[in-house]
Scaffold this active site. Structure first.
Site, PDB file in Angstrom:
ATOM      1  N   ASN A  13       0.898  -1.197   0.101  1.00  0.00           N
ATOM      2  CA  ASN A  13       0.101  -0.050   0.004  1.00  0.00           C
ATOM      3  C   ASN A  13       1.095   1.135   0.056  1.00  0.00           C
ATOM      4  O   ASN A  13       1.318   1.446   1.060  1.00  0.00           O
ATOM      5  CB  ASN A  13      -0.932   0.041   1.116  1.00  0.00           C
ATOM      6  CG  ASN A  13      -1.710   1.372   1.285  1.00  0.00           C
ATOM      7  OD1 ASN A  13      -1.835   1.998   0.546  1.00  0.00           O
ATOM      8  ND2 ASN A  13      -2.242   1.361   2.636  1.00  0.00           N
ATOM      9  N   LYS A  15      -0.007   4.146  -0.207  1.00  0.00           N
ATOM     10  CA  LYS A  15      -0.463   5.368   0.272  1.00  0.00           C
ATOM     11  C   LYS A  15      -0.235   6.614  -0.652  1.00  0.00           C
ATOM     12  O   LYS A  15      -0.066   6.630  -1.827  1.00  0.00           O
ATOM     13  CB  LYS A  15      -0.038   5.578   1.643  1.00  0.00           C
ATOM     14  CG  LYS A  15       0.089   4.483   2.576  1.00  0.00           C
ATOM     15  CD  LYS A  15       0.122   4.675   4.029  1.00  0.00           C
ATOM     16  CE  LYS A  15       0.165   3.220   4.649  1.00  0.00           C
ATOM     17  NZ  LYS A  15       0.163   3.398   6.294  1.00  0.00           N
ATOM     18  N   HIS A  99      -9.557   1.242   4.388  1.00  0.00           N
ATOM     19  CA  HIS A  99      -8.144   1.627   5.385  1.00  0.00           C
ATOM     20  C   HIS A  99      -8.447   2.252   6.381  1.00  0.00           C
ATOM     21  O   HIS A  99      -9.034   3.192   6.358  1.00  0.00           O
ATOM     22  CB  HIS A  99      -6.993   2.022   4.457  1.00  0.00           C
ATOM     23  CG  HIS A  99      -5.570   2.161   5.059  1.00  0.00           C
ATOM     24  ND1 HIS A  99      -5.197   2.994   5.953  1.00  0.00           N
ATOM     25  CD2 HIS A  99      -4.727   1.046   4.949  1.00  0.00           C
ATOM     26  CE1 HIS A  99      -3.935   2.443   6.397  1.00  0.00           C
ATOM     27  NE2 HIS A  99      -3.783   1.467   5.647  1.00  0.00           N
ATOM     28  N   GLU A 101      -6.686   4.729   7.511  1.00  0.00           N
ATOM     29  CA  GLU A 101      -6.342   6.051   7.390  1.00  0.00           C
ATOM     30  C   GLU A 101      -7.811   6.797   6.525  1.00  0.00           C
ATOM     31  O   GLU A 101      -8.078   8.001   6.846  1.00  0.00           O
ATOM     32  CB  GLU A 101      -5.406   6.432   6.479  1.00  0.00           C
ATOM     33  CG  GLU A 101      -4.070   6.267   7.269  1.00  0.00           C
ATOM     34  CD  GLU A 101      -2.803   5.427   6.567  1.00  0.00           C
ATOM     35  OE1 GLU A 101      -2.622   5.593   5.410  1.00  0.00           O
ATOM     36  OE2 GLU A 101      -2.055   5.078   7.221  1.00  0.00           O
ATOM     37  N   GLU A 171      -5.588  -5.063  10.140  1.00  0.00           N
ATOM     38  CA  GLU A 171      -4.790  -4.320  10.508  1.00  0.00           C
ATOM     39  C   GLU A 171      -4.850  -3.386  11.761  1.00  0.00           C
ATOM     40  O   GLU A 171      -5.871  -2.286  11.845  1.00  0.00           O
ATOM     41  CB  GLU A 171      -4.753  -3.025   9.304  1.00  0.00           C
ATOM     42  CG  GLU A 171      -4.213  -3.784   8.079  1.00  0.00           C
ATOM     43  CD  GLU A 171      -3.724  -2.684   7.185  1.00  0.00           C
ATOM     44  OE1 GLU A 171      -2.559  -2.733   6.658  1.00  0.00           O
ATOM     45  OE2 GLU A 171      -4.220  -1.359   6.981  1.00  0.00           O
ATOM     46  N   GLY A 177       2.211   2.037  10.633  1.00  0.00           N
ATOM     47  CA  GLY A 177       3.029   3.148  10.441  1.00  0.00           C
ATOM     48  C   GLY A 177       3.707   3.540  11.695  1.00  0.00           C
ATOM     49  O   GLY A 177       4.195   4.726  11.889  1.00  0.00           O
ATOM     50  N   SER A 217       3.198  -2.265  10.090  1.00  0.00           N
ATOM     51  CA  SER A 217       4.523  -2.423  10.427  1.00  0.00           C
ATOM     52  C   SER A 217       5.180  -3.875  10.074  1.00  0.00           C
ATOM     53  O   SER A 217       6.021  -4.262  10.765  1.00  0.00           O
ATOM     54  CB  SER A 217       5.028  -2.110  11.889  1.00  0.00           C
ATOM     55  OG  SER A 217       4.472  -0.503  12.058  1.00  0.00           O
TER      56      SER A 217
HETATM   57  P1  PGA Z   1       2.707   0.114   7.701  1.00  0.00           P
HETATM   58  O1  PGA Z   1       1.264   0.305   6.793  1.00  0.00           O
HETATM   59  O2  PGA Z   1       3.216  -1.245   7.040  1.00  0.00           O
HETATM   60  O3  PGA Z   1       3.658   1.261   7.092  1.00  0.00           O
HETATM   61  O4  PGA Z   1       2.641   0.001   9.036  1.00  0.00           O
HETATM   62  C1  PGA Z   1       0.480  -0.598   6.466  1.00  0.00           C
HETATM   63  C2  PGA Z   1      -0.812  -0.103   6.107  1.00  0.00           C
HETATM   64  O5  PGA Z   1      -1.137   0.970   6.369  1.00  0.00           O
HETATM   65  O6  PGA Z   1      -1.637  -0.919   5.240  1.00  0.00           O
END
Ligand code: PGA
Length: 255
Positions: A13, A15, A99, A101, A171, A177, A217
């Site tokens: 992803n 982003k 997601h 976010e 998630e 993140g 992560s």
């Molecule tokens: P990350 O993001 O691996 O940077 O924690 C995962 C995601 O948001 O899908």
């Protein structure tokens, strides 16, 4: 992973990263690195404007390019949104929906996540449906209830036939993140909870066939341990999907 029962999917992803030229350069760099690694599906979800360039670069390889969101209407007065029909026309096969976010910063709810999922499925795309608890919910001991409820609401009205095109990405929001990863045991437990809820809705066969990813992560260091768990069928990777060596190491961990 239980590769006898279901397909492993390693998805990046990106982003809000990678312009079209950066996306092209990245795909060209990673293409030879993941060539022939066919024990998992490899997907990168790109910002809308970078999808075409990424797809062009990925042609003839084992890399698929997806989108990061989709609107639920076909067309109309929805400024800033992109429909499933539009994505389908340019050949998009996978789309992320829900997601955290999007839920946190753009007001998405289980209701809109459900509508977006249905629209993408109706257009013939595969959905990576993201859900997970926030930190306070985990600390309060209600993770199972939260992910169970999200699973039910987000899948409401989706047929068992369409479910074959749904991947769930578990998630935990506190792990995204942040550098904090769920332990392999936590990932396994919660993915198993999600699978049990799917079984209660659609039966054991459908639940056993569903790919459930872990995200939050995941990186080159922890992927092997997470993917070794029976109910963790892949990863949704943010930060580490922007670095070819790290992402390739995750693909290797899935081989
Ligand atoms: P990350 O993001 O691996 O940077 O924690 C995962 C995601 O948001 O899908």
């Amino acid at each position: 992973m239980n590769t006898a029962k279901r397909r492993t999917v390693i998805a990046g992803n990106w982003k809000m990263n990678f312009t079209p030229s950066e996306a092209k350069a990245f795909i060209e760099e990673i293409k030879p690195m993941v060539a022939g690694k066919d024990n998992c599906d490899i997907v990168f979800c790109a910002p809308f404007v970078s999808i075409a360039a990424a797809m062009e670069a990925a042609k003839g390889s084992n890399i698929k390019i997806g989108a990061e969101n989709v609107h639920f209407e076909d067309h109309g007065a929805f400024t800033g949104e992109v429909s499933a029909k539009m994505l389908k026309e340019i050949g998009v096969e996978y789309v992320l929906v829900g997601h955290s976010e999007r839920r946190q910063y753009f007001g998405e709810t289980d209701e809109t996540v459900n509508l977006r999922t249905k629209a993408a499925l109706a257009a013939g795309m595969k959905v990576i449906l993201c859900l997970g608890e926030v930190k306070e919910q985990r600390l309060s001991g209600i993770t199972d209830e939260v992910v169970g409820m999200q699973t039910k609401l987000d899948l409401a009205g989706i047929s068992v036939e369409d479910l074959k095109n749904v991947i769930i990405a578990y998630e935990p929001v506190w792990a995204i993140g942040t550098g904090l990863t769920a332990t392999p045991e936590q990932a396994e437990e919660t993915c198993a909870v999600i699978r049990r809820v799917v079984a209660s809705l659609y039966g054991d066969d459908a639940a056993e066939a569903m790919t459930i990813q872990y995200g939050g992560s995941m990186n080159d260091k922890n992927a092997a341990e997470l993917l070794a768990k029976t109910n963790v069928d892949g990863g949704l990777i943010g930060g580490a999907s922007l670095v070819a060596e790290k992402f390739t190491a995750i693909v290797d961990a899935a081989q």
